[in-house]
Design an enzyme around this catalytic site. Sequence first.
Site, PDB file in Angstrom:
ATOM      1  CG  HIS A   1      -2.960  -1.273  -3.999  1.00  0.00           C
ATOM      2  ND1 HIS A   1      -3.640   0.068  -3.719  1.00  0.00           N
ATOM      3  CD2 HIS A   1      -2.840  -1.878  -2.404  1.00  0.00           C
ATOM      4  CE1 HIS A   1      -3.723   0.073  -2.358  1.00  0.00           C
ATOM      5  NE2 HIS A   1      -3.228  -0.744  -1.648  1.00  0.00           N
TER       6      HIS A   1
ATOM      7  CD  GLU B   1      -4.796   2.604  -6.342  1.00  0.00           C
ATOM      8  OE1 GLU B   1      -5.317   3.531  -6.535  1.00  0.00           O
ATOM      9  OE2 GLU B   1      -3.931   2.320  -5.512  1.00  0.00           O
TER      10      GLU B   1
ATOM     11  CG  ASN C   1      -4.708   4.177   0.444  1.00  0.00           C
ATOM     12  OD1 ASN C   1      -5.547   4.363   0.857  1.00  0.00           O
ATOM     13  ND2 ASN C   1      -3.838   3.113   0.578  1.00  0.00           N
TER      14      ASN C   1
ATOM     15  CB  SER D   1      -0.782   0.064   1.310  1.00  0.00           C
ATOM     16  OG  SER D   1      -1.770  -0.969   1.280  1.00  0.00           O
TER      17      SER D   1
HETATM   18  P1  NAI Z   1      -1.658  -9.734   7.457  1.00  0.00           P
HETATM   19  O1  NAI Z   1      -0.798  -9.195   8.814  1.00  0.00           O
HETATM   20  O2  NAI Z   1      -3.111  -9.861   7.375  1.00  0.00           O
HETATM   21  O3  NAI Z   1      -1.030 -10.922   6.575  1.00  0.00           O
HETATM   22  C1  NAI Z   1       0.513 -11.058   6.055  1.00  0.00           C
HETATM   23  C2  NAI Z   1       0.651 -12.371   6.108  1.00  0.00           C
HETATM   24  O4  NAI Z   1       1.916 -12.284   5.917  1.00  0.00           O
HETATM   25  C3  NAI Z   1       0.855 -12.998   7.671  1.00  0.00           C
HETATM   26  O5  NAI Z   1      -0.129 -14.121   7.393  1.00  0.00           O
HETATM   27  C4  NAI Z   1       2.100 -13.332   7.754  1.00  0.00           C
HETATM   28  O6  NAI Z   1       2.327 -14.549   8.497  1.00  0.00           O
HETATM   29  C5  NAI Z   1       2.711 -13.413   6.440  1.00  0.00           C
HETATM   30  N1  NAI Z   1       4.047 -13.382   6.403  1.00  0.00           N
HETATM   31  C6  NAI Z   1       4.954 -12.148   7.070  1.00  0.00           C
HETATM   32  N2  NAI Z   1       6.229 -12.376   6.890  1.00  0.00           N
HETATM   33  C7  NAI Z   1       6.335 -13.442   5.841  1.00  0.00           C
HETATM   34  C8  NAI Z   1       7.398 -13.935   5.056  1.00  0.00           C
HETATM   35  N3  NAI Z   1       8.873 -13.426   5.384  1.00  0.00           N
HETATM   36  N4  NAI Z   1       7.259 -14.766   4.124  1.00  0.00           N
HETATM   37  C9  NAI Z   1       5.892 -15.452   4.167  1.00  0.00           C
HETATM   38  N5  NAI Z   1       4.947 -14.867   4.796  1.00  0.00           N
HETATM   39  C10 NAI Z   1       4.812 -13.995   5.563  1.00  0.00           C
HETATM   40  O7  NAI Z   1      -1.407  -8.362   6.427  1.00  0.00           O
HETATM   41  P2  NAI Z   1      -2.405  -7.940   5.323  1.00  0.00           P
HETATM   42  O8  NAI Z   1      -3.342  -6.848   5.716  1.00  0.00           O
HETATM   43  O9  NAI Z   1      -3.120  -9.099   4.268  1.00  0.00           O
HETATM   44  O10 NAI Z   1      -1.237  -6.750   4.601  1.00  0.00           O
HETATM   45  C11 NAI Z   1      -0.352  -7.472   3.343  1.00  0.00           C
HETATM   46  C12 NAI Z   1       0.105  -6.369   2.390  1.00  0.00           C
HETATM   47  O11 NAI Z   1      -1.213  -6.143   1.931  1.00  0.00           O
HETATM   48  C13 NAI Z   1       1.017  -5.310   3.093  1.00  0.00           C
HETATM   49  O12 NAI Z   1       1.769  -5.144   2.147  1.00  0.00           O
HETATM   50  C14 NAI Z   1      -0.357  -4.334   3.077  1.00  0.00           C
HETATM   51  O13 NAI Z   1       0.343  -2.926   2.886  1.00  0.00           O
HETATM   52  C15 NAI Z   1      -0.976  -4.662   1.812  1.00  0.00           C
HETATM   53  N6  NAI Z   1      -2.198  -4.276   1.935  1.00  0.00           N
HETATM   54  C16 NAI Z   1      -3.193  -4.443   2.971  1.00  0.00           C
HETATM   55  C17 NAI Z   1      -4.550  -3.927   3.139  1.00  0.00           C
HETATM   56  C18 NAI Z   1      -5.465  -3.920   3.999  1.00  0.00           C
HETATM   57  O14 NAI Z   1      -6.587  -3.216   4.097  1.00  0.00           O
HETATM   58  N7  NAI Z   1      -5.280  -4.915   4.963  1.00  0.00           N
HETATM   59  C19 NAI Z   1      -5.243  -3.338   1.588  1.00  0.00           C
HETATM   60  C20 NAI Z   1      -4.125  -3.151   0.309  1.00  0.00           C
HETATM   61  C21 NAI Z   1      -2.777  -3.624   0.790  1.00  0.00           C
END
Ligand code: NAI
Length: 389
Positions: A137, A149, A187, A116
């Site tokens: 995205h 996006e 954003n 993001s």
């Molecule tokens: P989250 O915390 O729900 O999930 C992240 C997952 O990645 C976790 O299950 C974790 O165990 C895993 N993980 C962490 N390090 C790892 C590694 N080295 N190798 C493999 N798995 C690993 O996070 P979320 O909210 O899904 O966000 C993920 C990405 O998406 C971020 O870059 C965030 O900026 C982006 N994003 C999030 C949005 C949201 O509303 N939550 C919207 C759009 C983008």
Amino acid sequence: MNVGIIGGGTMGSGIAQVAATSGCKVKLYDTNQAALDKAKGSLEKVLLRLIEKGRIDTSEKDRIQTNIAYVSNLKDLADSNLTIEAIVENLDIKKKVFSELESYVAEDCIIASNTSSLSIASIAAALKKPERCVGIHFFNPAPLMKLVEVIPAIQTSKEVLEKSIQTIKDWKKIVAVAKDTPGFIVNRVARPFYGEALRIYEEGVADFATIDHSLKSLGGFRMGPFELMDFIGNDVNYTVTETVFTAFYFDPRYKPSFTQKRFSEAGYLGRKSGKGFYDYDANGRIVIPSDAKESQDEKLAQQIFNRVLVMLINEAADALFLNIASAEDMDIAMTKGVNYPKGLLAWADEKGIDWCVEKLDALYNEYHEDRYRCSPLLRKMNRENITFF
Ligand code: NAI
């Protein structure tokens, strides 16, 4: 098509569902087995609900589920044609994973990130073939939100960009192409919805309920800014604003608010903590105190609505001025990514470009702050008497 998803949290599991529903063979990878178990369990629940609603049948549910394999070894993604990374928002960790991933996948595999706030160029730089990297995205929840996006980095090849756009369209999503700049489209352009509402509150012009009421009743927004900040979480929303502000070299247009910072510090995060700008009951519904009543002053409501709207329009116009996206994609992004009732540029046309310039100049004359500077594009359009569409 074989799709590898890295990170099985909120976003990764949703993106996996989208790709699997469209018939792709998906491998969902996470280092944390509990995250994979949770992703599998939530998908089961989501699909059962879709059956209940009559949207899919059991064979469709089986098809989607068998399209997803849950893996805990990055090497298992070796046969992917496209990988989308959705792990923790940390540049060093993402770069490490990208560089390892590149050693397993084929030469023509597209390596995308769902980040993001990080620049795609900085992530791409971790690869031997940075031209295969692109930003894809999604919005939360990925299976429901129509907008995606797509962000080419300066290194991204034309072929990779075109293939990525086509794939996302095949997944029945709406694509808006954005330049690799902080906040991409949504954003960035949405910042004044929160920022100007907070500023109005801080000046003591009106309370949360009155500001929310103005935007909903006069603008047709589904949620007012304070309801929405509570819904997103004051911690999350504040961090996005602060990141965008820093990334724009402290442009006062994106300045974060002390009010929101204090709410976040106090743990008044919003719905998820039971208290934010509003109080919430156990079901996450707003509890309206018996003495709370939004102001019925129509002139005040109109002033608040005009001020927030014109700041949003100015942001969208300035993003267009700086070629962040096309006018069409700008409006699609706001209506499909954050459910705005109208695209901001179409709204500007409707209000009149002269109206926008006049309102912005009035704010600037009152405050003499750079925050209220009118975009050169609006000024030029006004001079030449032209509209966006
Ligand atoms: P989250 O915390 O729900 O999930 C992240 C997952 O990645 C976790 O299950 C974790 O165990 C895993 N993980 C962490 N390090 C790892 C590694 N080295 N190798 C493999 N798995 C690993 O996070 P979320 O909210 O899904 O966000 C993920 C990405 O998406 C971020 O870059 C965030 O900026 C982006 N994003 C999030 C949005 C949201 O509303 N939550 C919207 C759009 C983008």
